[in-house]
Scaffold this motif. Structure first.
Motif, PDB file in Angstrom:
ATOM      1  N   PRO A 219     -26.795  26.025 -27.935  1.00 35.83           N
ATOM      2  CA  PRO A 219     -28.083  25.757 -28.588  1.00 35.83           C
ATOM      3  C   PRO A 219     -28.081  24.468 -29.404  1.00 35.83           C
ATOM      4  O   PRO A 219     -29.122  23.817 -29.531  1.00 35.83           O
ATOM      5  CB  PRO A 219     -28.313  26.980 -29.477  1.00 35.83           C
ATOM      6  CG  PRO A 219     -26.999  27.651 -29.601  1.00 35.83           C
ATOM      7  CD  PRO A 219     -26.244  27.324 -28.363  1.00 35.83           C
ATOM      8  N   ALA A 220     -26.922  24.092 -29.935  1.00 37.13           N
ATOM      9  CA  ALA A 220     -26.832  22.832 -30.678  1.00 37.13           C
ATOM     10  C   ALA A 220     -27.163  21.652 -29.760  1.00 37.13           C
ATOM     11  O   ALA A 220     -27.933  20.763 -30.133  1.00 37.13           O
ATOM     12  CB  ALA A 220     -25.438  22.668 -31.271  1.00 37.13           C
ATOM     13  N   LEU A 221     -26.587  21.652 -28.569  1.00 34.28           N
ATOM     14  CA  LEU A 221     -26.832  20.548 -27.645  1.00 34.28           C
ATOM     15  C   LEU A 221     -28.248  20.586 -27.085  1.00 34.28           C
ATOM     16  O   LEU A 221     -28.863  19.539 -26.858  1.00 34.28           O
ATOM     17  CB  LEU A 221     -25.808  20.561 -26.518  1.00 34.28           C
ATOM     18  CG  LEU A 221     -24.355  20.391 -26.941  1.00 34.28           C
ATOM     19  CD1 LEU A 221     -23.483  20.066 -25.739  1.00 34.28           C
ATOM     20  CD2 LEU A 221     -24.196  19.311 -27.993  1.00 34.28           C
ATOM     21  N   ASP A 222     -28.781  21.783 -26.884  1.00 35.74           N
ATOM     22  CA  ASP A 222     -30.174  21.888 -26.443  1.00 35.74           C
ATOM     23  C   ASP A 222     -31.108  21.305 -27.503  1.00 35.74           C
ATOM     24  O   ASP A 222     -32.066  20.587 -27.175  1.00 35.74           O
ATOM     25  CB  ASP A 222     -30.540  23.350 -26.174  1.00 35.74           C
ATOM     26  CG  ASP A 222     -29.886  23.903 -24.921  1.00 35.74           C
ATOM     27  OD1 ASP A 222     -29.375  23.109 -24.102  1.00 35.74           O
ATOM     28  OD2 ASP A 222     -29.871  25.147 -24.759  1.00 35.74           O
ATOM     29  N   ALA A 223     -30.829  21.608 -28.761  1.00 39.77           N
ATOM     30  CA  ALA A 223     -31.657  21.080 -29.852  1.00 39.77           C
ATOM     31  C   ALA A 223     -31.528  19.569 -29.948  1.00 39.77           C
ATOM     32  O   ALA A 223     -32.518  18.851 -30.167  1.00 39.77           O
ATOM     33  CB  ALA A 223     -31.260  21.743 -31.170  1.00 39.77           C
ATOM     34  N   TYR A 224     -30.322  19.080 -29.794  1.00 37.72           N
ATOM     35  CA  TYR A 224     -30.080  17.627 -29.829  1.00 37.72           C
ATOM     36  C   TYR A 224     -30.850  16.922 -28.715  1.00 37.72           C
ATOM     37  O   TYR A 224     -31.565  15.945 -28.964  1.00 37.72           O
ATOM     38  CB  TYR A 224     -28.584  17.346 -29.700  1.00 37.72           C
ATOM     39  CG  TYR A 224     -28.242  15.866 -29.699  1.00 37.72           C
ATOM     40  CD1 TYR A 224     -27.996  15.198 -30.891  1.00 37.72           C
ATOM     41  CD2 TYR A 224     -28.185  15.149 -28.510  1.00 37.72           C
ATOM     42  CE1 TYR A 224     -27.709  13.826 -30.889  1.00 37.72           C
ATOM     43  CE2 TYR A 224     -27.893  13.792 -28.504  1.00 37.72           C
ATOM     44  CZ  TYR A 224     -27.651  13.143 -29.697  1.00 37.72           C
ATOM     45  OH  TYR A 224     -27.375  11.793 -29.688  1.00 37.72           O
TER      46      TYR A 224
END
Length: 211
Positions: A137-142
């Motif tokens: 989810p961190a990379l999706d948000a980024y």
């Protein structure tokens, strides 16, 4: 800041090592509930070894820096965390290439390659109660932030916030991977230590980018 350079990434690794040392007991406490009670010690030892290596001979390019970090973690950290974090940094370095800075999209591609390395090695999926539940989810948000025109510091902060949300969401899950999976239903009700350290990784990245 529109680009991220080698100096900022070195600062990130320093910050991550300092937080790993500071949060050592907390990570160990989390791991003692559902794992081998060594995640805090492993992360503190591994990140300290990374800093010793890069301070002795500061890498000039991003690929050299991240590959050095990855290889050091693989060789100095036991358990699953060393190979997984090591693979993450190694794949990041391979994708970044011999450059001294990356724009937001390029850095996102390197981060995504790091996650893909973790998936190739550990085969985690969403909901398995692993570091994947914070990192994905961190990379999706980024990526969403960058695609929407957000600047680099805000995009990285969005990633850190999403990682924390993903970390917290691991508490009610029943582990399906790793040592915690041996506990079955008893693994529910505990925060995943890998997701916790992954969140520290992104929080320190956000702090380094913010300066």
């Amino acid at each position: 800041m529109t680009n991220i350079d080698t100096t900022t990434l070195i600062d990130w690794l320093h910050r991550f090592a300092a937080v790993a040392a500071d949060k050592r007991e907390w990570l160990t406490e989390l791991d003692s509930a559902i794992g081998d009670a060594d995640h805090g010690a492993n992360m503190a030892r591994g990140t300290a070894a990374v800093i010793e290596k890069i301070d002795a001979a500061p890498p000039a390019t991003i690929d050299e820096l991240l590959k050095t970090a990855g290889m050091t973690l693989v060789s100095s950290v036991g358990g699953a965390s060393g190979p997984l974090y090591g693979t993450f940094f190694l794949r990041m370095g391979m994708t970044a290439g011999a450059v001294t800075e990356l724009d937001a999209a390029g850095f996102g591609a390197a981060l995504r390659a790091g996650l893909e390395g973790i998936v190739a090695r550990g085969k985690p999926e969403a909901g398995d109660k692993t570091m994947f539940d914070a990192m994905s989810p961190a990379l999706d948000a980024y990526d969403a932030a960058v695609a929407g025109g957000t600047d680099l510091p805000a995009a990285v902060r969005a990633a850190a916030d999403a990682a924390a949300t993903g970390r917290d969401a691991t508490t009610p899950l029943v582990a399906r991977k790793g040592r915690a999976s041996y506990l079955g239903e008893r693994s529910a009700g505990h925060l995943d230590p890998g997701a916790a350290s992954t969140t520290l990784l992104f929080e320190t990245l956000a702090d380094a980018v913010a300066g």
